[in-house]
Write a protein that holds these residues in place. Sequence first.
Motif, short mmCIF file in Angstrom:
data_model
loop_
_atom_site.label_atom_id
_atom_site.label_comp_id
_atom_site.label_asym_id
_atom_site.label_seq_id
_atom_site.Cartn_x
_atom_site.Cartn_y
_atom_site.Cartn_z
N ASN A 142 0.85 -1.20 0.00
CA ASN A 142 0.00 0.00 0.00
C ASN A 142 0.87 1.24 0.00
OD1 ASN A 142 0.95 -0.32 2.51
ND2 ASN A 142 -1.02 -0.15 3.59
N SER A 146 2.26 8.01 -5.39
CA SER A 146 0.96 8.70 -5.42
C SER A 146 0.61 9.17 -6.82
CB SER A 146 0.98 9.86 -4.43
OG SER A 146 2.05 10.70 -4.77
N SER A 150 -4.41 4.32 -12.02
CA SER A 150 -5.35 3.42 -11.35
C SER A 150 -4.61 2.21 -10.78
CB SER A 150 -6.39 2.92 -12.35
OG SER A 150 -7.12 4.04 -12.80
N THR A 151 -4.87 1.92 -9.52
CA THR A 151 -4.10 0.87 -8.84
C THR A 151 -5.02 -0.01 -8.00
OG1 THR A 151 -2.21 2.36 -8.70
CG2 THR A 151 -2.19 0.43 -7.23
N THR A 307 -8.08 4.06 -6.95
CA THR A 307 -7.19 3.28 -6.10
C THR A 307 -8.07 2.37 -5.27
OG1 THR A 307 -5.63 5.08 -5.98
CG2 THR A 307 -5.49 3.44 -4.25
#
Length: 643
Positions: A142, A146, A150-151, A307
């Motif tokens: 995690n 930044s 899209s993750t 995200t």
Amino acid sequence: MTIQEIAALANVSPSTVSKIVNGKDKDISETTRQRVLSIIEEYNYVPYSRYRKDERRKQRLIGVILKDVYSRAGQMLRSMEQAMIPRGYNLIPRIVDGSPESIAEAVRQMQSLNISGLLICSDQDLGAYTADLNTVYITESNDFSSSQGSTFYLSLYDAGKLAAARLIGEGHTRLSCIVLKEHSSILYGAEEALRRHGEPCRMEAWHTGESMDDIIAEGGLEDCVNDSVTAVICGSPEIARAVCSYASAAGICIPHMLSVISIGDETSLKYISGGITAVELPFEEMAERAALYLLDTISQRKSAEATKSVPLSLVDRGSISPPAPAARETNILVVGSLNMDITLELSDIPVDGETQIAGGILTLPGGKGGNQAVGSGKLGGNVSMIGRLGKDPDGRLLHKSLTDNQVNVEGIEFDSVNDSGKAFVYIDRNGENTIVVYPGANLCLDGRQLVRHESLFQKSNYCLLSLEISAEAATSAIQMCRAHNVQVMLKPSAVDKLDSSLLSHIHYLIPNERELNRIIPGELPLEEKTGMLLEKGVRNVIVTLGKRGCYLRNSEHSIYFPSAPFTAVDTTGGADSFISALAVCLSQGQELIYSVVYATYAAGITVTRYGVQEALPDRKTIGIYRSDIEKMYEKIISQEKET
Ligand code: RIB
């Protein structure tokens, strides 16, 4: 329309048209350039390279760049395919080693294939390489960039936290953690959970290694699976399997003596140690969700960057139970002698007025009681000793050797009149020994001292007794064991001190052949003599036979055990080592045959070195022979089944 036809219409060469189409037109006049471009526009000419690109786009290819996370790349690809193929897309997969360079190189290769979109397993922002390409990232961290698009992620850090929280919830306060270096975030997550909970919860031990082989070679299992911890977090199913087999060889029962949780689940965990609890890492679900999201982005149903974390879950299989102090605190009490051993190395032991010149002399802590206590302490037993020392330098050294090896010394008293005991040990060239003991303070250990430390009997399950103390003390010890339901393991080194009526209170009688022959004189075979001892009420007789191993006789078994494959240089203390290892193994819940094999190895290791207490193996050392011990045990069990 071909490039030649455009060239003919514009009255230029095909290479001029090509230069203009490809932007390499610095040397071409503006008038010519405009003429060619207007013909291209008028006839809607599509250059071949762009035509090829558009064709590829029509093929609907999706690039996938994966690391083999938790050996799950195969399953992740399958999940992606299941999402994509029904929607008319195909995958071009690349498995990379996970380094930023390998990922960047794979992205470059993918770009040249004119794919419609890209799924990348990375926590690095690769926007510089992916430019106008639809890209979705997947990662097990995690802690990603930044700026990354899209993750979809599942977090190993959160998995560590979840595992620790589960153990803390069960009452564990002393945890350990073994992980691969690349998965260190599991350890950090677990530490965070412990920190949040506060004292007394702590990470007692941890080990991070580059590979499973490194973890084993660097002693990661010994560091993290020992008496100082009650639960271990394993960074992968592979680590969990190694922990379980190490624990089983060390006599540590899961979950009663050690709770175990694995980060990551797989089928094999259902079948080891009665089932291992795991934090499920849903890599396949993450892969599928990311694939579907990418397709939606391509078809412009989604444009905003997202995200999304994929939730973790726990699969409880019973390898976690509350820490059981009672089970871990099975106590061993040693009542016996403490001697300073003066060991002389000789080629032959002198007989009949002979004088021998010693090749070496060693002065080291010994005494049967002291050796057994230190042996138990080194192997991780919970051991106390009752014994008597002189107020002299030897007494202080002998006391220190006990405390250095985790022996509770509250039962040790100092005699104000007598010196500490001494033993003169002669070792011949074959490592065989002859011992003369000057008992000193040992003989002043009496029943009153035992009564002063009665609480130690109350707490104990096994009492290791040897007879270099007074007959009165030995008899009192047996009676107190009887009163407190403590099983006696007796080394009958001085039989004259043993009233045969006491034999019925002995659970384990462990003589060597000479001692057995003094208890039951005559020419009868071993099997018969030991049978006679059973008739007198001894529950188990184990005759130590030196190089020939040992023989166990009880109401169920009559078994010869081979010796462990070691070469003796000094046999002193071999039996003490055997007895302490037997007691530790039994006290940790192992069954008798396994414990005898374990004790055989402990004794075998001890006699490969000079002295006794220094030579006694600790848990780490005997752990090296874990698989040999298991093999010998399996062999004996299968022979037993055949008979
Ligand atoms: O069993 C070995 C021991 O016997 C020696 O350490 C010596 O002190 C004697 O007690």
